[in-house]
Every structure is written in C-alpha cells, then in structure tokens.
Design a protein around this motif. Structure first.
Motif, short mmCIF file in Angstrom:
data_model
loop_
_atom_site.label_atom_id
_atom_site.label_comp_id
_atom_site.label_asym_id
_atom_site.label_seq_id
_atom_site.Cartn_x
_atom_site.Cartn_y
_atom_site.Cartn_z
N THR A 147 -11.65 4.47 3.66
CA THR A 147 -10.82 3.31 4.02
C THR A 147 -10.87 3.05 5.52
O THR A 147 -10.94 1.90 5.96
N SER A 151 -9.55 -3.32 3.32
CA SER A 151 -8.85 -2.04 3.27
C SER A 151 -8.25 -1.79 1.88
O SER A 151 -8.34 -0.69 1.33
N ALA A 208 -9.44 1.16 -0.67
CA ALA A 208 -8.44 2.12 -1.11
C ALA A 208 -8.38 2.18 -2.64
O ALA A 208 -8.23 3.26 -3.23
N SER A 257 -2.90 0.23 -3.14
CA SER A 257 -3.96 -0.30 -2.29
C SER A 257 -3.49 -1.53 -1.53
O SER A 257 -3.81 -1.71 -0.34
#
Length: 450
Positions: free
Chosen positions: A117, A356, A360, A370
């Motif tokens: 991440t 991101s 995740a 996430s």
C-alpha cells in the motif's frame, strides 16, 4: 515605519484574533467530527482574502496588512513578516515532531499490506501528478504556466512534473494519527497500516523534495553543493547516534521524568540542524525532520509532550494564518483556475486515496477497511502546506498554483474524518479488523498537529 511598540501591540491583536478564530472554529467543526487541527487550518484560511478579505476588506487589511508604502515604494509590512517568521518557527518545530513520530515498526508488523500500500500510494500520485504537471507546464490545458502564476519563471517541465507529483503524494501523518486516536482506532489493523504507509510515504517524499529544492532555480554547481551538503548532514547525524543515545540515558536518569535541561539541549540541536540545512539551500524544515528521525526513540514521548502543546496551540495557528494570507482570490475568478483546481483535486483523490484503497483491498483488507485506509491517506493537512510554502519561497511555483494546492489541501483534509467515520461502521467484526495490534510508538505522535 511602525515602532516596536506598535508592532508588538499589532502582533498581540493578531494573536488574539487568530487564536479566538481557531477556538470558535474548533467548537463548531468539532460537532462534525473534525479534529482541532482541521479547524485551525480552516480558521487560518478564513482570516485571509478567501473569506474575511471578501466580506470585510478594510477589517482584514487593518488586522493583517500585507504591504506598506515607504518612501514612495511598496514593501512588505513588518507585521506580516513577523507573522511569517513565527509561522516558520511553528513549521520547523512541527517537522521535528513528525520526525520524532516516524515508526518503522508498524510496517514490519503488517509487512505485506503496509509495504504494497505504501509503494502504490506513493508511486501512483507521483506518476499521475507528474503527468498533470507536465500538461500544465507545457500548456496542454490551454494555460501559459510560467507566465500566468502557476510555476516560477524558467522552471523546466521536469521540475514542474516532479513537484506536482510530490504535492499530491504526501499525507497528513499527524492528522491521520489524531483521527485514529480520537476514534479509538489507533491499534486496529487499519490504523497500524495507515500510520505505517503515511509515515513511509512522507519520509520518502520529503527526501525527494529536498533533492528538487537543491536544484530548483539554482546554478548547477550550487545544486550539487546543496545535495552534497544534505548528504553530509544526514551522514553526520547518523554518526552522532551513539552520542545521542548517551544523551538519552543522561536525560532520563531520574526515571520516568525528563531532566529540565534535556529539553533545552534538544532545542539547541534542533535549531542548529535547521539553520544548517537552511544555509545550504535545503530549508530549515528538512533539517528539523531528519533531526527528529535520528533522536533516540525513548525520548519521543518526553520531547513530544514538552514541545507539542505550544507548537500546536500557538505557533501552528499562526502558520495557518500566514498561509491563508498568500491565497490569491484572482485564481478563483479565472475559469482556468477552476479548471486546474478540479484537475488537481480529481488527480489527488483518485491517485492517492483511490489507489491506496484498491491496493489495500488486494492485500487482504475488506472493502470498508480499504476505503478507510484510502480516506486517511488522502488527507494532506499541514504536510502539504509546509511543502507548498517551501516551493513558493524557492520560486518553484507561483501564487496561483499555491492557491490551488492550498484549496486542494483543505478539501481532502476536511473530507478525511467524515469518510473514515462512515466506512468504519461497515468494518467486519473479526479479530483481523477490530482487535488491537501491538503499536509501540504511534501514541507518541504529535497530537493535535496535521
């Protein structure tokens, strides 16, 4: 020219107005789940041309004058310079606190999720933001970049791309820590992964910015000297770590309490480091950040507890007010300004928060977890404001791009807390998502900073 007595009185009035506005904003925005630091940022911006300057221009100019007529010439008003210097002191202390709070342990405990991440949340904004910077610098948006206040004169396209990529890549590590602390989510998997990613991304981004600032607008030999000086500075601090460990043992000989002289010694080192990097062309905030990173970890909580209260309650509000005064409202009266603002916000949200969240999720977190990670990492706060302040002073960007990036910072930071609260309600009730995990240092983050 105002006398010293007049300047002192003026500064005290400014302090009263800024701190009062911050407390009022905190009381109002706290009901919306916003931490005090976000309220401080909003209040600082509102005291500038963006709000008070539009509603009551004479009042705004009387309290926060920017210019002074002297011998037929227009010069910067001394009170504005004083406010700026105090704000820079706040930014320097803030970056020292951020360096103190850097934690590599979180990434180790959740190595796969945190590493993937962190890499994606830094690489994607650098690439996509860099492409937007190239488009803006090259006039692909129909805008004359260097001639219209976007980038500084004679800034090459590659430097424009490099900077804009960094500008959308940073996260507000301390504001992220504050949100997690206030919601009791610091020790969850989401909290640990987000903190590790933000700390790693910001450390790498600041080192990259140091390299960019070393060459921006400078002759080649000066850039080389700045880079060499920066590397030598880091090497010297690393070499001093055994001595710093001895200092830590001396500072805590009394047990849990810290010797009174220990804080003074730390401030002497901090200011010397900041002055060194300022002198070699890398700016004081870089020296303060690295100084905080190399300090012994056993001193983190002690130094943060002594330095953070004054920094966050007094000096950072002044930095926000000084930053708000640099807003150029003409940017929002120009259709090109709205076009660039929309493009920057879209790129910032999708390349940082969106990527991101997707990575995740790919790493094993649920969709709601996430989304929480993406919302937290998408906040930029004080980190972004320090970055664009450095770039503006170095002549890398112009006032219009400064305004756009400041407004993007306000939007993404303001959205972080409510989006996190909304997505957290949907976290799966499982040990992996809700159970506390061992976090040794995140609680030593500079509470109340951004």
């Amino acid at each position: 020219m105002p006398t010293s007595v007049a300047l002192t009185t003026h500064l005290l009035v400014q302090l009263a107005v800024v701190l009062g506005a911050c407390r009022l904003a905190g009381a109002l925005l706290g009901r919306l789940g916003q931490p005090q630091v976000v309220a401080d940022m909003i209040a600082g911006f509102a005291l500038g041309p963006l709000a008070l300057g539009l509603l009551a221009p004479p009042v705004q100019q009387a309290i926060f004058p920017r210019e002074l007529e002297l011998a037929g010439a227009t010069v910067a008003h001394p009170s504005a310079q004083i406010l700026h210097v105090l704000g820079q002191l706040g930014a320097t202390l803030f970056m020292f606190l951020v360096g103190l709070s850097f934690d590599s342990g979180g990434a180790i405990r959740h190595l796969r999720t945190a590493t993937t991440t962190a890499v994606a949340s830094l690489a994607a904004p650098l690439v996509v933001g860099g492409l937007l910077g190239l488009a803006l610098a090259g006039g692909a948006l129909g805008i004359a970049a260097s001639d219209d206040g976007w980038f500084g004169p004679h800034i090459p396209a590659w430097q424009a791309a490099w900077f804009l990529g960094l500008a959308v890549a940073v996260s507000a590590f301390p504001v992220l820590a504050r949100i997690l602390e206030e919601t009791g989510a610091t020790r969850t998997t989401v909290g640990t992964v987000s903190l590790a990613c933000a700390a790693t991304d910001d450390a790498v981004a600041w080192m990259m910015l140091a390299g960019l600032m070393a060459t921006a607008g400078a002759a080649a030999h000066l850039g080389v000297l700045a880079v060499a000086g920066g590397l030598a500075y880091v090497a010297v601090l690393i070499a001093l770590r055994p001595l710093l460990r001895r200092y830590a043992r001396w500072a805590t000989e009394g047990g849990d309490a810290l010797r009174p002289a220990a804080v003074g010694a730390a401030l002497v080192l901090l200011t010397a480091c900041a002055a060194t990097t300022e002198a070699i062309g890398l700016h004081a905030v870089f020296g303060a950040f690295v100084c905080g990173m190399v300090m012994p970890r056993e001193l983190t909580a002690h130094l943060t507890g002594r330095i953070a209260p004054l920094t966050t309650t007094l000096l950072l509000p002044l930095f926000f007010a000084s930053a708000g005064l640099r807003i150029v409202t003409d940017t929002l009266l120009d259709p090109s300004g709205w076009l660039v603002l929309a493009a920057v916000v879209l790129v910032a949200v999708l390349s940082k928060g969106g990527v991101s969240a997707l990575v995740a999720r790919w790493s094993g977190l649920s969709w709601s977890q996430s989304a929480s990670v993406g919302a937290l990492l998408n906040a930029r706060g004080m980190m972004e404001l320090v970055l664009i302040d450095v770039a503006l002073r170095a002549g890398l960007i112009g006032p219009k791009l400064y305004t756009v990036l400041a407004l993007m910072t306000m939007v993404t930071t303001f959205a972080a807390a409510p989006v996190f609260a909304l997505t957290r309600r949907r976290w799966p009730a499982s040990p992996a998502s809700a159970a506390p995990v061992a976090v040794e240092r995140v609680q030593a983050a500079p509470a109340g900073t951004s």
